[in-house]
Design an enzyme around this catalytic site. Structure first.
Site, PDB file in Angstrom:
ATOM      1  N   LEU A  35      57.981 -85.976  48.077  1.00 26.23           N
ATOM      2  CA  LEU A  35      57.833 -85.741  46.632  1.00 26.23           C
ATOM      3  C   LEU A  35      57.852 -84.247  46.369  1.00 26.23           C
ATOM      4  CD1 LEU A  35      55.086 -87.270  44.307  1.00 26.23           C
ATOM      5  CD2 LEU A  35      55.357 -84.797  44.494  1.00 26.23           C
ATOM      6  N   ASP A  38      56.410 -78.691  41.227  1.00 28.47           N
ATOM      7  CA  ASP A  38      56.672 -77.370  40.656  1.00 28.47           C
ATOM      8  C   ASP A  38      57.537 -76.442  41.507  1.00 28.47           C
ATOM      9  OD1 ASP A  38      54.432 -78.599  39.612  1.00 28.47           O
ATOM     10  OD2 ASP A  38      53.124 -76.873  39.774  1.00 28.47           O
ATOM     11  N   SER A  98      50.355 -74.417  43.608  1.00 25.50           N
ATOM     12  CA  SER A  98      51.390 -73.539  43.075  1.00 25.50           C
ATOM     13  C   SER A  98      51.004 -72.069  43.037  1.00 25.50           C
ATOM     14  CB  SER A  98      51.777 -73.989  41.674  1.00 25.50           C
ATOM     15  OG  SER A  98      52.513 -75.170  41.777  1.00 25.50           O
TER      16      SER A  98
HETATM   17  C1  FRU Z   1      51.394 -78.681  38.117  1.00 19.97           C
HETATM   18  C2  FRU Z   1      50.315 -78.684  39.186  1.00 19.97           C
HETATM   19  C3  FRU Z   1      49.722 -77.315  39.396  1.00 19.97           C
HETATM   20  C4  FRU Z   1      49.229 -77.383  40.814  1.00 19.97           C
HETATM   21  C5  FRU Z   1      50.304 -78.209  41.479  1.00 19.97           C
HETATM   22  C6  FRU Z   1      49.836 -79.091  42.585  1.00 19.97           C
HETATM   23  O1  FRU Z   1      52.300 -79.726  38.257  1.00 19.97           O
HETATM   24  O2  FRU Z   1      49.321 -79.632  38.881  1.00 19.97           O
HETATM   25  O3  FRU Z   1      48.717 -76.974  38.471  1.00 19.97           O
HETATM   26  O4  FRU Z   1      49.095 -76.127  41.397  1.00 19.97           O
HETATM   27  O5  FRU Z   1      50.873 -79.015  40.458  1.00 19.97           O
HETATM   28  O6  FRU Z   1      50.916 -79.783  43.158  1.00 19.97           O
END
Ligand code: FRU
Length: 485
Positions: A35, A38, A98
Site C-alpha cells: 500500500l 503520501d 511522512s
Molecule cells: C496522511 C498521513 C500522515 C502520516 C502518514 C502515515 O495520509 O496520515 O499524516 O504521516 O499518512 O502514513
C-alpha cells in the site's frame, strides 16, 4: 524488526515490473505490491527529482509504514523503486511517517515523523532527520530534532516541512490542540537547536471558527510575494460543491509574519475536486512548483478493489502550480508531452455538432476545446462496454459533475464543482488504466479519480450535448508508459 528485508523486498519489486494486471496504471507511479500513500521527501538533488513515498511493503493495510524511493530526471524514466527506510527502533517502531526532503551541504536529507505506541496504545511522535545514502539506496537515521509534542498539543504531531525565510531555517508541522483543533506549529533553528515559535495563527485559530480536528501534511511555500500554506484538514463537513471527500487537501494564500506568528490569508481552497486525492507535496525547483499527490483516500480502502490483487493506490502525475489572483492553477508538467505517441494522434475538428466519439486505447490524453454554442448540457462519457463514468457540464448552474454511478466496482457516487465557463469549455483529461486526472479551464480546477472497469474493455470516449455545439476542436494522443529501470 527483521520483518523488513530490504534485499528481498527490492528483488520482489523488480520481479513485479513491468506490471501485469490490467488495473495497474501505465503512467502513474505505483507499486507491484503493498500500500502506498503520501509522497514524501520530494527534493531535487544532484540532477534528479527524488521521490519518496509512504509504503507498506508487507500488505494492503495502513500499517508497517516505510519509505519507498524512486528518482527521475524527466518524469518519464524512473529508477526502480526500492525500500529506503523502515521502522528500526523504539522511536519509529510503529511507522516512519511522512516528512520532507532537503538538499543540504551536498547531502540529500530527509526529516520525518517517528511514530511509536506503548503497550497502552499511547502515541509518541518524534521528528527526526536522516540522510539518503545514494549507494546503499537507504536512509541513514540521524538526530532527533524534536522528541515529543509540546504542552497544549496532542501526539497528533507530524509531517514536518522545512523552509527558509530571510536566511533562517524553519519548519512547520501538522498538529492538534488539546481541545482537538487542527493547526500548524512553527519551529525555527537557533544555534543548531530547534525552538518552538508556536502556532501559526490563521482565521481558524479562534476556537469558534475551528476548521477540523487535525491538520496533516502542511507546507509553507513561496509564490512570488505570496506565502501559501498547503495542508490537509480532517473533520470538515461536506457542502454541496465543497469538501465532498472524507478529508481535504487545500491551501490558504496570503502573507505570513513570523514576528507576530500570523498568516493573513483568503479563503480555504481545495487543490483537487476528484474522489481520490490527498496529502500532496511539492518540489520547488528552478521557479517551478511541481506537485505530486497521493491518489487515494484514508479510511476508504473498501473503495479500491485492487487490494484483492495485492496492491493499493498511486501517486498523481506531476503537476505544475501557478498562483494567479489568489488561486492556484494546476497543469500537467510539460515533461509529460514526451509520452505522446504522435503517430496515433487524432485531430478533432467538428463544427455544429451534437456528438463526437473516439477510442482511447490503453492510455490517452484528451485535449478538448468546446465552443458550447446552443448547447446547455454537455456530457463527456468514458464508456467501458456497458459501464461508464460521466463528466457533465451544466451551463445554467455552472456546475461540473463527475459521475461514477455507472461503474460496478470500487467507489461510486458523484463529485461536483462550480466552474465558470461562459462560451468555451476546456478539458484536458489523462485516462490511464484506472487512474484519471482532469484539468478544467486551463488548470483552474483539477480532479483525480479512479475507475475500475469490471471487464477487460478499453474505453471509448463520447461527447454529446442537448443541442448543437458551435465547434469542438482538440486532439487525442495515445500515451506511452513511464519506465522503471
Ligand atoms: C496522511 C498521513 C500522515 C502520516 C502518514 C502515515 O495520509 O496520515 O499524516 O504521516 O499518512 O502514513
Amino acid at each position: 524488526m527483521e520483518k523488513f528485508d530490504k534485499k528481498e523486498i527490492d528483488a520482489k519489486v523488480r520481479e513485479g515490473m513491468p506490471f501485469a494486471h490490467r488495473w495497474h496504471n501505465r503512467f502513474h507511479i505505483e507499486m507491484p505490491f503493498g500500500l502506498i500513500n503520501d509522497p514524501n521527501g520530494l527534493c531535487y538533488y544532484n540532477g534528479e527529482y527524488h521521490i519518496f513515498f509512504q509504503w507498506n511493503p508487507l500488505g494492503t493495510v495502513h500499517k508497517n509504514k516505510c519509505w519507498g524511493h524512486t528518482a527521475t530526471r524527466d518524469f518519464v524514466n524512473y529508477a526502480m523503486p526500492t525500500l529506503a527506510m523502515h521502522p528500526t527502533d523504539e522511536h519509529d517502531k510503529d511507522g516512519c511517517y511522512s516528512g520532507c526532503g532537503l538538499s543540504e551541504n551536498g547531502n540529500l536529507r530527509v526529516f520525518y515523523t517517528c511514530n511509536a505506541k506503548d503497550e497502552q496504545g499511547v502515541r509518541t511522535a518524534a521528528q527526526r532527520f536522516g540522510t539518503y545514502m545514494i549507494k546503499e539506496g537507504a536512509i541513514r537515521k540521524d538526530e532527533i530534532a524534536v522528541p515529543h509534542n509540546p504542552p497544549g498539543f496532542t501526539a497528533h504531531f507530524r509531517d514536518p516541512y522545512v523552509f527558509y525565510r530571510n536566511g533562517q531555517k524553519y519548519f512547520v508541522l501538522g498538529a492538534q490542540t488539546e481541545k482537538e483543533r487542527g493547526c500548524v506549529l512553527v519551529y525555527r533553528e537557533k544555534e543548531g537547536k530547534w525552538e518552538l515559535l508556536g502556532e501559526l495563527k490563521t482565521k481558524t485559530t479562534d476556537s469558534e471558527k475551528k476548521f477540523g480536528y487535525m491538520w496533516e501534511c502542511p507546507a509553507l511555500l513561496k509564490f512570488g510575494e505570496y506565502d501559501v500554506l498547503m495542508f490537509c484538514p480532517q473533520g470538515i463537513e461536506a457542502h454541496d460543491y465543497k469538501y465532498q471527500n472524507e478529508y481535504q487537501s487545500g491551501y490558504f494564500a496570503g502573507h505570513a509574519s513570523f514576528d507576530s506568528m500570523e498568516l493573513y490569508h483568503g479563503r480555504f481552497q481545495e487543490l483537487d475536486c476528484g474522489f481520490d486525492f490527498y496529502a500532496p507535496q511539492v518540489f520547488a525547483h528552478e521557479g517551478r512548483h511541481i506537485l505530486l499527490g497521493w491518489m487515494g483516500m484514508p479510511d476508504h480502502d473498501a473503495d479500491y478493489p485492487t487490494a484483492e490483487k495485492g496492491w493499493l493506490f498511486s501517486l498523481t502525475m506531476p503537476r505544475v502550480l501557478t498562483l494567479r489572483q489568489g488561486h492556484i492553477f494546476s497543469k500537467p508538467a510539460k515533461e509529460l508531452k514526451a509520452l505522446r505517441m504522435e503517430e496515433s494522434a487524432v485531430d478533432i475538428d467538428a463544427q455544429e455538432t451534437q456528438t463526437v466519439s473516439a477510442s482511447l486505447g490503453e492510455g490517452a490524453e484528451i485535449l478538448l476545446d468546446i465552443a458550447m454554442g446552443k448547447a446547455h448540457n454537455i456530457e463527456l462519457s468514458l464508456n467501458y462496454g456497458l459501464e461508464k463514468t460521466v463528466i457533465r457540464y451544466e451551463r445554467s448552474e455552472q456546475l461540473l459533475t463527475i459521475d461514477r454511478t455507472g461503474m460496478k466496482l470500487g467507489g461510486r457516487g458523484v463529485r461536483r464543482v462550480k466552474l465558470f465557463a461562459d462560451k468555451l469549455l476546456s478539458l484536458h483529461i489523462f485516462v490511464d488504466r484506472t487512474a484519471i486526472e482532469m484539468f478544467m479551464q486551463h488548470g483552474e480546477e483539477a480532479a483525480s479519480f479512479f475507475v475500475f472497469p469490471e471487464k477487460n474493455i478499453l474505453p471509448e470516449m463520447s461527447l454529446s450535448a442537448d443541442a448543437p455545439m458551435e465547434s469542438v476542436s482538440g486532439r487525442i494522443w495515445e500515451l506511452d508508459a513511464i519506465n522503471f529501470r
